[in-house]
Design a protein around this motif. Structure first.
Motif, PDB file in Angstrom:
ATOM      1  N   LYS A  30     -36.401  -2.296 -13.493  1.00  0.00           N
ATOM      2  CA  LYS A  30     -37.809  -2.110 -13.885  1.00  0.00           C
ATOM      3  C   LYS A  30     -38.699  -3.049 -13.071  1.00  0.00           C
ATOM      4  CE  LYS A  30     -36.955  -0.333 -18.472  1.00  0.00           C
ATOM      5  NZ  LYS A  30     -36.587  -0.737 -19.812  1.00  0.00           N
ATOM      6  N   ILE A  31     -38.232  -4.294 -12.896  1.00  0.00           N
ATOM      7  CA  ILE A  31     -39.019  -5.263 -12.115  1.00  0.00           C
ATOM      8  C   ILE A  31     -39.138  -4.769 -10.664  1.00  0.00           C
ATOM      9  CG2 ILE A  31     -39.174  -7.692 -11.367  1.00  0.00           C
ATOM     10  CD1 ILE A  31     -37.470  -8.389 -13.830  1.00  0.00           C
ATOM     11  N   PHE A  62     -34.159  -7.156  -4.540  1.00  0.00           N
ATOM     12  CA  PHE A  62     -33.606  -6.786  -5.853  1.00  0.00           C
ATOM     13  C   PHE A  62     -32.252  -6.086  -5.787  1.00  0.00           C
ATOM     14  CE2 PHE A  62     -38.162  -7.208  -6.564  1.00  0.00           C
ATOM     15  CZ  PHE A  62     -38.181  -8.018  -7.684  1.00  0.00           C
ATOM     16  N   LYS A  63     -31.891  -5.579  -4.614  1.00  0.00           N
ATOM     17  CA  LYS A  63     -30.630  -4.843  -4.432  1.00  0.00           C
ATOM     18  C   LYS A  63     -30.378  -3.837  -5.571  1.00  0.00           C
ATOM     19  CE  LYS A  63     -28.343  -8.428  -1.758  1.00  0.00           C
ATOM     20  NZ  LYS A  63     -29.445  -9.395  -1.736  1.00  0.00           N
ATOM     21  N   PRO A  64     -31.263  -2.849  -5.739  1.00  0.00           N
ATOM     22  CA  PRO A  64     -31.065  -1.899  -6.848  1.00  0.00           C
ATOM     23  C   PRO A  64     -29.909  -0.938  -6.585  1.00  0.00           C
ATOM     24  CG  PRO A  64     -32.903  -1.210  -5.497  1.00  0.00           C
ATOM     25  CD  PRO A  64     -32.417  -2.488  -4.913  1.00  0.00           C
ATOM     26  N   ARG A  65     -29.300  -0.463  -7.669  1.00  0.00           N
ATOM     27  CA  ARG A  65     -28.229   0.526  -7.548  1.00  0.00           C
ATOM     28  C   ARG A  65     -28.883   1.897  -7.409  1.00  0.00           C
ATOM     29  NH1 ARG A  65     -24.698   3.192 -10.587  1.00  0.00           N
ATOM     30  NH2 ARG A  65     -25.955   2.968 -12.442  1.00  0.00           N
ATOM     31  N   ARG A  66     -28.256   2.794  -6.694  1.00  0.00           N
ATOM     32  CA  ARG A  66     -28.812   4.142  -6.494  1.00  0.00           C
ATOM     33  C   ARG A  66     -27.901   5.191  -7.115  1.00  0.00           C
ATOM     34  NH1 ARG A  66     -33.732   2.498  -5.202  1.00  0.00           N
ATOM     35  NH2 ARG A  66     -33.937   1.597  -3.147  1.00  0.00           N
ATOM     36  N   PRO A  79     -31.241   4.531 -11.030  1.00  0.00           N
ATOM     37  CA  PRO A  79     -30.789   4.842 -12.392  1.00  0.00           C
ATOM     38  C   PRO A  79     -31.488   3.983 -13.445  1.00  0.00           C
ATOM     39  CG  PRO A  79     -29.128   3.588 -11.237  1.00  0.00           C
ATOM     40  CD  PRO A  79     -30.224   3.840 -10.253  1.00  0.00           C
ATOM     41  N   SER A  80     -31.730   4.583 -14.602  1.00  0.00           N
ATOM     42  CA  SER A  80     -32.398   3.830 -15.677  1.00  0.00           C
ATOM     43  C   SER A  80     -31.454   2.810 -16.301  1.00  0.00           C
ATOM     44  CB  SER A  80     -32.917   4.785 -16.742  1.00  0.00           C
ATOM     45  OG  SER A  80     -31.866   5.576 -17.194  1.00  0.00           O
ATOM     46  N   SER A  81     -30.153   3.157 -16.321  1.00  0.00           N
ATOM     47  CA  SER A  81     -29.171   2.237 -16.897  1.00  0.00           C
ATOM     48  C   SER A  81     -28.483   1.482 -15.760  1.00  0.00           C
ATOM     49  CB  SER A  81     -28.143   3.027 -17.705  1.00  0.00           C
ATOM     50  OG  SER A  81     -27.033   2.239 -17.945  1.00  0.00           O
ATOM     51  N   PRO A  82     -28.652   0.156 -15.675  1.00  0.00           N
ATOM     52  CA  PRO A  82     -28.053  -0.581 -14.557  1.00  0.00           C
ATOM     53  C   PRO A  82     -26.532  -0.654 -14.591  1.00  0.00           C
ATOM     54  CG  PRO A  82     -29.167  -2.086 -16.035  1.00  0.00           C
ATOM     55  CD  PRO A  82     -29.422  -0.713 -16.547  1.00  0.00           C
ATOM     56  N   VAL A  83     -25.933  -0.479 -15.767  1.00  0.00           N
ATOM     57  CA  VAL A  83     -24.463  -0.529 -15.855  1.00  0.00           C
ATOM     58  C   VAL A  83     -23.933   0.902 -15.750  1.00  0.00           C
ATOM     59  CG1 VAL A  83     -22.482  -1.232 -17.249  1.00  0.00           C
ATOM     60  CG2 VAL A  83     -24.594  -2.531 -17.344  1.00  0.00           C
TER      61      VAL A  83
END
Lengths: 80, 216
Positions: A5-6, A48-52, B30-34
């Motif tokens: 979110k950040i 932030f290294k976000p997951r995709r 993704p909305s859920s990080p895990v």
């Protein structure tokens, strides 16, 4: 608040401030906006290294646009 | 495109492009990080300790899922076939080994116990909606869930299960992971003790029908 979110909020802020600042400076070249978007995108993503969910198509597209813009500039300088 | 070609306004075009970049970024983030796969693996692995405990005490009787105490659902597993009133079970002290009228039993926290607490189930939502919220949305443990209540009996159909249960004693006593979760959800939603009665699987083992009895 979780880091995803950040990350989205930071990206929104940087993209909007890019538009506001460049518009205030009366920048009329769209390539400049797109190049700065690419830089903002990669800097925030590196922070932030976000997951995709899937392959990073946004990053790929922005990188391609950035390469085209820079390529045209280089060609323009060489031919001039 | 419109603002670039027709309005010839670069600022609007740039604003539109930024919205496209932002929208696409939100879509691929993704909305859920895990990852849900990790949650499923953790839930599956949490069965190992319960399986060991059940093997150690040679538990064979079906479990009774009890409504939440301190927000957590727990399962009462009798170690003998001695009959007792289920109402008495709700009053037993919270210990791993306990007994009612000299009838020994185990009290365990099934895998779904913590998940139910996190799901924050409301008693106003329907049983099927609660089951779907926990099993399909939260855990992604199955593709869909249906529930029918017929008097004291609740029949739950879980379609295309994605969670494996390779522990025979666990399955015999508490049901498969999804069934155990369903038991926890029913006990939490109805706020009544729920006995696990039976479970049947289709040929491929991906769709499960579980039967519970609401004890009053």
């Amino acid at each position: 608040m979780d880091k995803h979110k950040i990350y989205i909020i930071t990206l929104t802020m940087t993209l909007l401030s890019t538009v506001v600042v460049l518009s205030a400076l009366k920048e009329t070249n769209l390539n400049v906006y797109l190049s700065i978007y690419a830089i903002c995108y990669f800097v925030t993503s590196a922070m932030f290294k976000p997951r995709r969910r899937i392959l990073d198509i946004v990053g790929g597209s922005l990188f391609a646009v950035f390469c085209v813009v820079v390529g045209f500039q280089v060609v323009e300088i060489l031919l001039w | 495109m419109f603002s670039y070609w027709f309005l010839a306004n670069v600022s609007f075009t740039a604003l539109g492009s930024s919205c496209v970049v932002l929208g696409a970024t939100i879509l691929i983030t993704p909305s859920s990080p895990v990852p849900k796969g990790v949650i499923r693996a953790m839930v599956e692995e949490s069965c190992i300790n319960i399986e060991a405990l059940l093997e150690e005490f040679n538990a064979n009787e079906k479990a009774i899922y009890l409504p939440p105490r301190n927000d957590r659902v727990y399962a009462y597993i009798p170690l003998t076939d001695k009959k007792f009133r289920v109402r008495e079970v709700a009053k037993v002290p919270m210990r791993i080994i306990t007994n009612i009228k000299d009838s020994p039993a185990l009290i365990v926290f099934p895998p779904g116990s913590e998940l139910i607490r996190l799901a924050g189930l409301s008693s106003e939502s329907s049983l099927e909606a609660s089951l779907s919220h926990v099993i399909v949305d939260l855990l992604e443990g199955a593709e869909s869930v249906k529930a029918v209540r017929d008097g004291e009996q609740v029949i739950v159909d879980i379609f295309k299960s994605r969670v494996k249960t390779e522990f025979p004693r666990f399955r015999k006593v508490l049901g498969s992971v999804n069934t155990s979760l369903a038991g926890c959800v029913i006990a939490a939603s109805l706020e009544e003790p729920v006995s696990f009665e039976e479970e049947s699987m289709n040929e491929r083992g991906r769709s499960v029908r579980a039967t519970f009895r609401v004890e009053r």
